[in-house]
Enzyme design. Sequence first.
Site, short mmCIF file in Angstrom:
data_model
loop_
_atom_site.label_atom_id
_atom_site.label_comp_id
_atom_site.label_asym_id
_atom_site.label_seq_id
_atom_site.Cartn_x
_atom_site.Cartn_y
_atom_site.Cartn_z
N PRO A 40 -9.66 -6.60 -9.86
CA PRO A 40 -9.50 -7.10 -8.48
C PRO A 40 -10.73 -6.88 -7.59
CG PRO A 40 -8.19 -5.11 -8.84
CD PRO A 40 -8.69 -5.55 -10.19
N ASN A 41 -10.93 -7.86 -6.76
CA ASN A 41 -11.99 -7.87 -5.74
C ASN A 41 -13.39 -8.10 -6.31
OD1 ASN A 41 -10.29 -7.37 -3.41
ND2 ASN A 41 -9.98 -5.33 -4.27
N ARG B 138 -19.20 -8.33 -0.97
CA ARG B 138 -18.44 -7.09 -0.86
C ARG B 138 -19.34 -5.85 -0.98
NH1 ARG B 138 -14.93 -4.59 -5.74
NH2 ARG B 138 -13.98 -2.94 -4.51
N TYR C 107 -22.24 -2.36 -4.60
CA TYR C 107 -22.08 -3.30 -5.71
C TYR C 107 -23.21 -4.31 -5.86
CZ TYR C 107 -17.43 -1.27 -5.28
OH TYR C 107 -16.39 -0.38 -5.20
N ASN D 112 -14.12 -4.11 -16.61
CA ASN D 112 -14.28 -3.39 -15.35
C ASN D 112 -12.94 -3.55 -14.63
OD1 ASN D 112 -14.74 -2.40 -12.82
ND2 ASN D 112 -16.70 -3.47 -12.51
N ALA E 248 -10.35 -1.37 -9.04
CA ALA E 248 -9.45 -0.34 -8.48
C ALA E 248 -8.36 0.09 -9.46
CB ALA E 248 -8.83 -0.85 -7.18
N GLU F 276 -15.78 0.42 -21.09
CA GLU F 276 -15.48 0.40 -19.65
C GLU F 276 -16.79 0.29 -18.87
OE1 GLU F 276 -13.46 4.00 -18.49
OE2 GLU F 276 -13.53 3.49 -16.36
N HIS G 108 -18.54 -0.04 -14.87
CA HIS G 108 -18.47 -0.06 -13.41
C HIS G 108 -19.86 -0.31 -12.87
CE1 HIS G 108 -14.40 1.40 -13.49
NE2 HIS G 108 -14.79 2.24 -14.43
N ARG H 51 -18.89 9.09 -6.09
CA ARG H 51 -18.23 8.53 -4.90
C ARG H 51 -17.02 9.38 -4.50
NH1 ARG H 51 -17.53 2.26 -5.65
NH2 ARG H 51 -17.03 2.51 -3.43
C1 DQA Z 1 -15.74 -0.47 -9.46
C2 DQA Z 1 -15.44 0.92 -8.91
C3 DQA Z 1 -14.00 1.03 -8.44
O1 DQA Z 1 -13.73 2.33 -7.94
C4 DQA Z 1 -13.73 0.02 -7.35
O2 DQA Z 1 -12.37 0.06 -6.97
C5 DQA Z 1 -14.15 -1.36 -7.71
C6 DQA Z 1 -15.39 -1.55 -8.45
C7 DQA Z 1 -17.22 -0.64 -9.82
O3 DQA Z 1 -17.53 -1.60 -10.52
O4 DQA Z 1 -18.06 0.15 -9.40
O5 DQA Z 1 -13.53 -2.33 -7.31
O6 DQA Z 1 -14.98 -0.67 -10.63
#
Ligand code: DQA
Length: 147
Positions: A10-11, A18, A23, A74, A77, A98, A100, A107
């Site tokens: 998501p997002n 964003r 990011y 990825n 959240a 995985e 990120h 963080r």
């Molecule tokens: C994320 C890190 C997560 O904590 C966050 O909620 C994201 C992006 C990253 O790619 O750094 O949406 O997965």
Amino acid sequence: MKKLLVIHGPNLNMLGLREPGHYGSENLESINASIADEAKKYAWKVDIFQSNTEGAIVDKIQGCIGNADCIIINPAAYTHTSVAIRDALLAVAIPVIEVHLSNIHKREEFRKKSLIADIAVGQICGFGALGYRLAIQAASEHLDGAS
Ligand code: DQA
């Protein structure tokens, strides 16, 4: 030809707009183009999927049995909350990497816990969009038994 499934949670469709401090400024379309280029170097067939919905991600993972040799995910959240995504990954028993963009360990406290990390081959974080290309290299070496 080996098959790779890349899942963005998501997002991540909002990348570019964003929180660029965390990011970066590259949008998802451009990241996906570089994922496709990198996959081509290894002669991998790649399927790239993004969803803002937990159930859709679970369905996609379930549907990849027989269609993927490795999953790069990825979970965004959902990394920190989703037992359902963890269970789906365990159910299909396909190697998982995985990724990120940000370094989740630098963080907020709640981001330090990943429900995926202990069932993944490995975790790559903090390298921005480069992390996906590193993950493809890692997937290739892992599947070749080189690491
Ligand atoms: C994320 C890190 C997560 O904590 C966050 O909620 C994201 C992006 C990253 O790619 O750094 O949406 O997965």
